[in-house]
Design a protein around this motif. Structure first.
Motif, PDB file in Angstrom:
ATOM      1  N   ARG A   1       0.834  -1.203   0.000  1.00 48.86           N
ATOM      2  CA  ARG A   1       0.000   0.000   0.000  1.00 48.86           C
ATOM      3  C   ARG A   1       0.871   1.257   0.000  1.00 48.86           C
ATOM      4  N   LEU A   2       1.416   1.555  -1.171  1.00 51.01           N
ATOM      5  CA  LEU A   2       2.160   2.792  -1.342  1.00 51.01           C
ATOM      6  C   LEU A   2       1.197   3.830  -1.925  1.00 51.01           C
TER       7      LEU A   2
ATOM      8  N   ILE B   1       9.906   3.656 -10.463  1.00 51.66           N
ATOM      9  CA  ILE B   1      10.020   3.820  -9.013  1.00 51.66           C
ATOM     10  C   ILE B   1      10.047   5.305  -8.680  1.00 51.66           C
ATOM     11  N   HIS B   2       9.188   5.704  -7.758  1.00 53.36           N
ATOM     12  CA  HIS B   2       9.159   7.086  -7.266  1.00 53.36           C
ATOM     13  C   HIS B   2       9.461   7.059  -5.777  1.00 53.36           C
TER      14      HIS B   2
ATOM     15  N   HIS C   1      10.235   0.537   7.806  1.00 51.92           N
ATOM     16  CA  HIS C   1       9.671   1.169   6.613  1.00 51.92           C
ATOM     17  C   HIS C   1      10.307   0.658   5.315  1.00 51.92           C
ATOM     18  N   ASP C   2      10.967  -0.482   5.378  1.00 53.43           N
ATOM     19  CA  ASP C   2      11.545  -1.092   4.171  1.00 53.43           C
ATOM     20  C   ASP C   2      10.469  -1.952   3.525  1.00 53.43           C
ATOM     21  N   HIS C   3       9.803  -1.400   2.504  1.00 59.77           N
ATOM     22  CA  HIS C   3       8.577  -2.007   2.007  1.00 59.77           C
ATOM     23  C   HIS C   3       8.779  -2.963   0.831  1.00 59.77           C
ATOM     24  N   VAL C   4       9.791  -2.715  -0.010  1.00 59.12           N
ATOM     25  CA  VAL C   4       9.959  -3.519  -1.216  1.00 59.12           C
ATOM     26  C   VAL C   4      11.433  -3.852  -1.414  1.00 59.12           C
TER      27      VAL C   4
ATOM     28  N   ARG D   1       6.734   7.437   4.641  1.00 60.07           N
ATOM     29  CA  ARG D   1       5.400   8.033   4.526  1.00 60.07           C
ATOM     30  C   ARG D   1       4.514   7.330   3.508  1.00 60.07           C
ATOM     31  N   ARG D   2       5.084   6.382   2.782  1.00 61.23           N
ATOM     32  CA  ARG D   2       4.342   5.601   1.784  1.00 61.23           C
ATOM     33  C   ARG D   2       3.717   6.474   0.707  1.00 61.23           C
TER      34      ARG D   2
END
Length: 272
Positions: A32-33, A72-73, A92-95, A111-112
């Motif tokens: 959920r970004l 990627i942003h 916060h390491d999401h991917v 902050r996603r």
């Protein structure tokens, strides 16, 4: 927020470690970004090779073989780093993009507001990239281009310069600095500025961005490069954040105003 120089610094940092590498897939901890991470991304990436690491505006483009592009942003405070696969992820390491050599390209996004997007088509026609203006470091950004696009425009030139349909990647910090170098008041109507002054502004934009990239970007709060180092262009800022200080050109007091809901810094004597 990472602006064009910070994204370019990131690109330069990860390129030697990722270009030419085979991908073994992706590990998604938080999909959920800003926009949802595409379903099945692991399967789509597995077995593809990173042919090139490019940038368009503030998007990083991983062009893959035999086809497809990952966009990627970094959002408001994201970062990319290449780390050993066994490195424990932070909250916060999401991917993670899994590389063949036992390392991962890791997206941290507190902050996603960042994004990981996939397209099989040419990235230039992707909805996030279509309709964007020229790159500010390319020959396409000229005084002629700015002068032509500004005709009839009554908005402030700083807001005009930050419009991504006019030119991409000129954020708040760099717009203030470029306008100072060009001697143009940020509140002046864009449509009332002549061609010669736009020639100076186009050159100033390129100079400021090139200097920021060379200094590793600008760290005001969150940004660090792909190796964790802060950017040092903050030490070279002439007006941004310096309200009340002496202008480095004439000694007058630098002023602050809100233009387009953004803080703007300028010298009332040097900039007309």
């Amino acid at each position: 927020m990472p602006e064009l120089p910070e994204v370019e610094v990131t690109r330069l940092g990860i390129q030697p470690h990722t270009e030419g590498r085979l991908l073994e897939g992706a590990r998604i901890r938080e999909p959920r970004l800003r926009w949802p991470v595409p379903e099945g991304l692991h399967e789509r990436l597995r077995g593809r090779r990173i042919r090139a690491v490019e940038r368009r505006a503030k998007y990083l483009l991983l062009r893959l073989e035999p086809g497809g592009t990952l966009l990627i942003h970094l959002g408001m405070s994201g970062s990319l780093r290449v780390v050993p696969a066994e490195t424990p992820p932070a909250p916060h390491d999401h991917v993670d993009l899994l590389l063949e050599d036992g390392r991962v390209l890791r997206l941290r996004d507190p902050r996603r507001f960042g994004a990981v997007l996939w397209t099989e088509e040419a990235p230039e026609i992707h909805p996030r990239l279509a309709g964007l203006g020229p790159e500010p470091l390319s020959p396409a950004l000229t005084g002629t281009h700015l002068h032509r696009r500004s005709r009839g425009r009554k908005l402030a030139v700083k807001s005009f310069l930050m419009d991504p349909q006019v030119v991409v990647g000129v954020g708040n910090i760099y717009a203030s600095e470029a306008l100072f170098r060009a001697g143009i008041h940020p509140g002046r109507e864009a449509g009332r500025i002549g061609r010669e002054r736009y020639d100076r502004l186009a050159r100033a934009v390129a100079e400021v961005l090139e200097a920021a990239i060379a200094a590793g970007g600008t760290t005001l709060r969150d940004f660090t490069s792909s190796d964790g180092a802060p950017g040092y262009f903050r030490q070279q800022l002439a007006v941004y954040g310096h309200a009340g200080a002496a202008c480095p050109g004439c000694g007058a007091t630098i002023e602050k105003a809100v233009i387009g809901q953004r803080s703007s810094f300028f010298c009332p004597k040097c900039q007309r």
